[in-house]
Design a protein around this motif. Structure first.
Motif, PDB file in Angstrom:
ATOM      1  N   ALA A   1       2.513 -13.201   6.877  1.00  0.00           N
ATOM      2  CA  ALA A   1       1.333 -13.518   6.072  1.00  0.00           C
ATOM      3  C   ALA A   1       0.405 -12.334   5.890  1.00  0.00           C
ATOM      4  O   ALA A   1      -0.141 -12.121   4.796  1.00  0.00           O
ATOM      5  N   SER A   2       0.195 -11.553   6.956  1.00  0.00           N
ATOM      6  CA  SER A   2      -0.811 -10.493   6.842  1.00  0.00           C
ATOM      7  C   SER A   2      -0.547  -9.284   7.727  1.00  0.00           C
ATOM      8  O   SER A   2      -1.342  -8.350   7.720  1.00  0.00           O
ATOM      9  N   GLY A   3       0.543  -9.280   8.466  1.00  0.00           N
ATOM     10  CA  GLY A   3       0.771  -8.195   9.418  1.00  0.00           C
ATOM     11  C   GLY A   3       1.471  -6.970   8.861  1.00  0.00           C
ATOM     12  O   GLY A   3       1.279  -5.855   9.349  1.00  0.00           O
ATOM     13  N   MET A   4       2.279  -7.165   7.820  1.00  0.00           N
ATOM     14  CA  MET A   4       3.119  -6.062   7.347  1.00  0.00           C
ATOM     15  C   MET A   4       2.319  -4.889   6.799  1.00  0.00           C
ATOM     16  O   MET A   4       2.679  -3.732   7.014  1.00  0.00           O
ATOM     17  N   THR A   5       1.228  -5.165   6.109  1.00  0.00           N
ATOM     18  CA  THR A   5       0.421  -4.068   5.558  1.00  0.00           C
ATOM     19  C   THR A   5      -0.183  -3.214   6.674  1.00  0.00           C
ATOM     20  O   THR A   5      -0.273  -1.995   6.556  1.00  0.00           O
ATOM     21  N   GLY A   6      -0.574  -3.869   7.762  1.00  0.00           N
ATOM     22  CA  GLY A   6      -1.120  -3.127   8.894  1.00  0.00           C
ATOM     23  C   GLY A   6      -0.081  -2.227   9.531  1.00  0.00           C
ATOM     24  O   GLY A   6      -0.374  -1.095   9.936  1.00  0.00           O
ATOM     25  N   VAL A   7       1.149  -2.708   9.627  1.00  0.00           N
ATOM     26  CA  VAL A   7       2.232  -1.905  10.210  1.00  0.00           C
ATOM     27  C   VAL A   7       2.510  -0.680   9.348  1.00  0.00           C
ATOM     28  O   VAL A   7       2.662   0.441   9.852  1.00  0.00           O
ATOM     29  N   VAL A   8       2.582  -0.879   8.031  1.00  0.00           N
ATOM     30  CA  VAL A   8       2.826   0.245   7.120  1.00  0.00           C
ATOM     31  C   VAL A   8       1.756   1.316   7.290  1.00  0.00           C
ATOM     32  O   VAL A   8       2.050   2.510   7.374  1.00  0.00           O
ATOM     33  N   ASN A   9       0.500   0.897   7.370  1.00  0.00           N
ATOM     34  CA  ASN A   9      -0.588   1.860   7.525  1.00  0.00           C
ATOM     35  C   ASN A   9      -0.542   2.546   8.883  1.00  0.00           C
ATOM     36  O   ASN A   9      -0.882   3.725   9.000  1.00  0.00           O
ATOM     37  N   ALA A  10      -0.126   1.809   9.919  1.00  0.00           N
ATOM     38  CA  ALA A  10      -0.025   2.415  11.249  1.00  0.00           C
ATOM     39  C   ALA A  10       1.031   3.520  11.256  1.00  0.00           C
ATOM     40  O   ALA A  10       0.823   4.594  11.829  1.00  0.00           O
ATOM     41  N   VAL A  11       2.173   3.253  10.616  1.00  0.00           N
ATOM     42  CA  VAL A  11       3.222   4.276  10.518  1.00  0.00           C
ATOM     43  C   VAL A  11       2.719   5.457   9.690  1.00  0.00           C
ATOM     44  O   VAL A  11       2.863   6.619  10.076  1.00  0.00           O
ATOM     45  N   TYR A  12       2.101   5.146   8.547  1.00  0.00           N
ATOM     46  CA  TYR A  12       1.594   6.180   7.646  1.00  0.00           C
ATOM     47  C   TYR A  12       0.546   7.065   8.327  1.00  0.00           C
ATOM     48  O   TYR A  12       0.514   8.291   8.139  1.00  0.00           O
ATOM     49  N   ASN A  13      -0.320   6.456   9.134  1.00  0.00           N
ATOM     50  CA  ASN A  13      -1.395   7.193   9.803  1.00  0.00           C
ATOM     51  C   ASN A  13      -0.986   7.766  11.150  1.00  0.00           C
ATOM     52  O   ASN A  13      -1.837   8.241  11.906  1.00  0.00           O
ATOM     53  N   GLU A  14       0.313   7.702  11.473  1.00  0.00           N
ATOM     54  CA  GLU A  14       0.873   8.307  12.688  1.00  0.00           C
ATOM     55  C   GLU A  14       0.221   7.767  13.958  1.00  0.00           C
ATOM     56  O   GLU A  14      -0.084   8.509  14.895  1.00  0.00           O
ATOM     57  N   ALA A  15       0.005   6.485  13.975  1.00  0.00           N
ATOM     58  CA  ALA A  15      -0.566   5.852  15.169  1.00  0.00           C
ATOM     59  C   ALA A  15       0.463   5.834  16.291  1.00  0.00           C
ATOM     60  O   ALA A  15       1.668   5.910  16.062  1.00  0.00           O
ATOM     61  N   ASP A  16      -0.020   5.757  17.512  1.00  0.00           N
ATOM     62  CA  ASP A  16       0.848   5.622  18.687  1.00  0.00           C
ATOM     63  C   ASP A  16       0.476   4.289  19.325  1.00  0.00           C
ATOM     64  O   ASP A  16      -0.531   4.180  20.016  1.00  0.00           O
ATOM     65  N   MET A  17       1.280   3.262  19.078  1.00  0.00           N
ATOM     66  CA  MET A  17       0.942   1.920  19.541  1.00  0.00           C
ATOM     67  C   MET A  17       2.207   1.079  19.654  1.00  0.00           C
ATOM     68  O   MET A  17       3.265   1.458  19.163  1.00  0.00           O
ATOM     69  N   ILE A  18       2.087  -0.046  20.340  1.00  0.00           N
ATOM     70  CA  ILE A  18       3.204  -0.980  20.480  1.00  0.00           C
ATOM     71  C   ILE A  18       2.809  -2.311  19.859  1.00  0.00           C
ATOM     72  O   ILE A  18       1.815  -2.922  20.249  1.00  0.00           O
ATOM     73  N   LEU A  19       3.595  -2.742  18.878  1.00  0.00           N
ATOM     74  CA  LEU A  19       3.402  -4.038  18.249  1.00  0.00           C
ATOM     75  C   LEU A  19       4.296  -5.056  18.952  1.00  0.00           C
ATOM     76  O   LEU A  19       5.493  -4.830  19.107  1.00  0.00           O
ATOM     77  N   CYS A  20       3.716  -6.167  19.382  1.00  0.00           N
ATOM     78  CA  CYS A  20       4.479  -7.241  20.008  1.00  0.00           C
ATOM     79  C   CYS A  20       4.462  -8.441  19.062  1.00  0.00           C
ATOM     80  O   CYS A  20       3.411  -9.023  18.824  1.00  0.00           O
ATOM     81  N   VAL A  21       5.627  -8.759  18.511  1.00  0.00           N
ATOM     82  CA  VAL A  21       5.733  -9.918  17.627  1.00  0.00           C
ATOM     83  C   VAL A  21       6.257 -11.087  18.454  1.00  0.00           C
ATOM     84  O   VAL A  21       7.346 -11.021  19.026  1.00  0.00           O
TER      85      VAL A  21
END
Length: 204
Positions: A42-62
């Motif tokens: 519903a709303s998570g995919m755009t955040g993931v794309v931006n995290a990859v694009y902005n070179e974030a270092d994080m762990i997403l737990c689905v």
């Protein structure tokens, strides 16, 4: 305890964008973002794309239980059924994450404690956006069998109560006990007990 690790709690996928922001303000910390499978679509995919694009270092737990448990169990793209009740191909969360460029993706059963811990360690060792998909049926739909029980071998260390925060684990007259009305028989407590004093159907 699990609830003690939560710094912020906001709905509908906000954790992803917050975690990528925290990475830049606290680069030495490991940020985790949690969301359900339905929220991912519903709303998570755009955040993931931006995290990859902005070179974030994080762990997403689905937390994937293949339903929309919070709001009525309606179908979503990952359930294999559409709103008309037709059986359709499931949309793969793993493939979406891979296509977005997520650095590492692990799928694991959250009721397998050792495998879950290993998944977190593996993802922590990799830089960039990582994802752990904790996949297990929703207990509201797939009713578990059996209940856990505490045996006389219990040494009252209360490790089970301290480490998993399960509402079924209680103290009764100063001793560890299991509230059968709340126990789902998942077996996590039996995996944590250092003296194997907790068991049940299929979890001896």
């Amino acid at each position: 305890m699990p609830l003690d690790m939560v710094d912020t709690c906001l709905c509908m996928g906000a954790g992803i964008t917050m975690a990528q922001g925290f990475h830049w303000t606290e680069p030495d910390s490991t940020c985790f973002a949690f969301m359900g499978d339905s929220t991912f679509f519903a709303s998570g995919m755009t955040g993931v794309v931006n995290a990859v694009y902005n070179e974030a270092d994080m762990i997403l737990c689905v937390l994937d239980n293949s339903t929309t448990a919070m709001t009525g169990h309606q179908p979503h793209p990952g359930t294999g059924k559409n709103m008309m009740g037709h059986i359709v191909d499931k949309v793969s969360i793993e493939k979406i994450l891979e296509g977005m460029g997520v650095a590492k993706i692990v799928t694991v059963d959250p009721l397998d404690l050792e495998a879950s811990i290993q998944a977190v360690k593996e993802c922590t060792a990799v830089k960039g956006v990582k994802a752990i998909i904790f996949k297990s049926p929703c207990i509201a739909i797939s009713k578990p069998q059996g209940k856990m029980q505490v045996s006389s071998a219990c040494i009252q260390c209360k490790k089970c109560i301290r480490e998993i925060g399960c509402p079924a684990l209680i103290t009764l007259d100063g001793k560890v006990a299991i509230d059968e009305g709340l126990c789902t028989g998942c077996g996590l407590c039996s995996q944590i007990c250092p003296v194997n004093a907790i068991g049940g159907d299929g979890n001896e």
